[in-house]
Design an enzyme around this catalytic site. Structure first.
Site, PDB file in Angstrom:
ATOM      1  N   LYS A   1       4.136  92.282  61.667  1.00 46.86           N
ATOM      2  CA  LYS A   1       4.020  93.359  62.666  1.00 46.86           C
ATOM      3  C   LYS A   1       2.834  94.248  62.302  1.00 46.86           C
ATOM      4  CE  LYS A   1       6.919  96.876  62.852  1.00 46.86           C
ATOM      5  NZ  LYS A   1       8.174  97.645  63.062  1.00 46.86           N
TER       6      LYS A   1
ATOM      7  N   LYS B   1       6.431 113.206  54.431  1.00 43.34           N
ATOM      8  CA  LYS B   1       7.461 113.480  55.432  1.00 43.34           C
ATOM      9  C   LYS B   1       8.809 113.715  54.737  1.00 43.34           C
ATOM     10  CE  LYS B   1       5.368 111.168  59.388  1.00 43.34           C
ATOM     11  NZ  LYS B   1       5.563 110.215  60.504  1.00 43.34           N
TER      12      LYS B   1
END
Length: 330
Positions: free
Chosen positions: A71, A229
């Site tokens: 991907k 994050k």
């Protein structure tokens, strides 16, 4: 032989959540057993565009079947505002392991949303209380929809609390599900008090405090997918049974990456990997557990497993557009 081109509608039509969840569980198990190859996710950082690319290849041997693919996915945070495009775009190439023929090129954006929801459902099934009926979601973006769809497949969810600063996104989310659930907008604290909480935001400063979380809440921390994050207060991670998907990825870019890099959270604070629970090496939720947390970064083996499901059904149903990518019919 032809390659099947599958758009977003094709992906969604051929990946029913009830089938996808056990397949993703199989992928976690195969990875834990060593029956998979998954090189570390590689990043191309593009600060000039406020974005990045990630490449995610994998091979998976689940026993009765095997699969391979890669991907190519991004996170560009300005996409919606500047270009009217999703923040995350992805393309999945699904290949036949025995001869490398590209069986399909498919929309990786929808595939990511579906397999991410399915992964949260697998973790929830093993870590949430059995009689969980309420679910909170922080962040009403595209990932929030499959979080609810997937988790409602494995728990009898009745009440849903959605929290987001964008009132328009909240209204859209409520409109999509109000016929199926008792659903309302609420604060982060309202969402975190539910039996199950999924956080799907890109924040870099924690927005869920320890005081917000119910004493037996299971949390799917899905938003952190890059260095810096961080959605949950460190105190939540310290108090919880903390389960990760992959050590290298979570310490680099998962929910734990910030406190781990600072030395505040150590390896001793990590209970185990979801694959260990799936194969029975360590128990999931026990009667003595309080808060549980699943730190999900998303594994390439999940994409490959989900892509196999999509391709097999699309091929059976004559969906998509077959084309001669390799030039065998020229």
């Amino acid at each position: 032989m032809e390659t099947l081109l599958l758009n977003s509608d094709d992906v969604n039509e051929n990946a029913q959540m009830g089938e996808l969840i056990p397949v993703i569980e199989d992928a976690f198990a195969a990875y834990e057993r060593g029956d998979a190859q998954m090189p570390p996710k590689s990043y191309i950082d593009l600060p000039q565009y406020n974005g990045d690319f990630r490449s995610m290849p994998a091979y998976l041997d689940a026993g009765e079947w095997d699969a391979a693919g890669i991907k190519w996915v991004n996170v560009h945070t300005d996409n919606n505002e500047k270009y009217d495009l999703p923040t995350v775009l992805g393309t999945m190439i699904y290949s036949d392991p025995k001869n490398a023929f590209p069986l399909a090129v498919m929309d990786g954006t929808s595939l990511t949303q579906l397999r991410t929801g399915a992964a949260a459902a697998v973790a929830t099934d093993h870590l949430a209380v059995e009689d969980a009926t309420s679910m909170g979601i922080v962040g009403a973006g595209v990932q929030s929809y499959t979080q609810l769809e997937a988790i409602a497949t494995i728990r009898p969810i009745e009440e849903v609390v959605i929290s987001d600063l964008d009132e328009e996104r909240v209204a859209k989310f409520i409109d999509a599900f109000e016929d199926r659930f008792e659903i309302r907008a609420g604060s982060i604290a309202d969402a975190a008090a539910c039996d199950i909480l999924s956080t799907v935001t890109p924040v870099e400063s924690p927005i869920v405090s320890r005081e917000d979380v119910g004493e037996h809440t299971h949390i799917n921390a899905m938003g952190a997918d890059a260095e810096g994050k961080h959605e949950l207060a460190d105190e939540i991670l310290f108090d919880a049974k903390l389960v990760i998907d992959d050590y290298e990825q979570t310490t680099h870019s998962g929910e734990i990456n910030v406190p781990w890099s600072e030395g505040v959270l150590t390896d001793e604070d990590i209970y185990g990997a979801i694959g260990e629970i799936v194969v029975g090496e360590v128990p999931g939720r026990t009667d003595t557990d309080g808060i549980t947390v699943f730190d999900s970064t998303g594994l390439a083996v999940q994409d490959v497993a989900a892509a196999r499901v999509v391709y097999e059904h699309a091929d059976e149903n004559d969906n998509g557009y077959p084309f001669d990518l390799v030039g065998l019919n020229a």
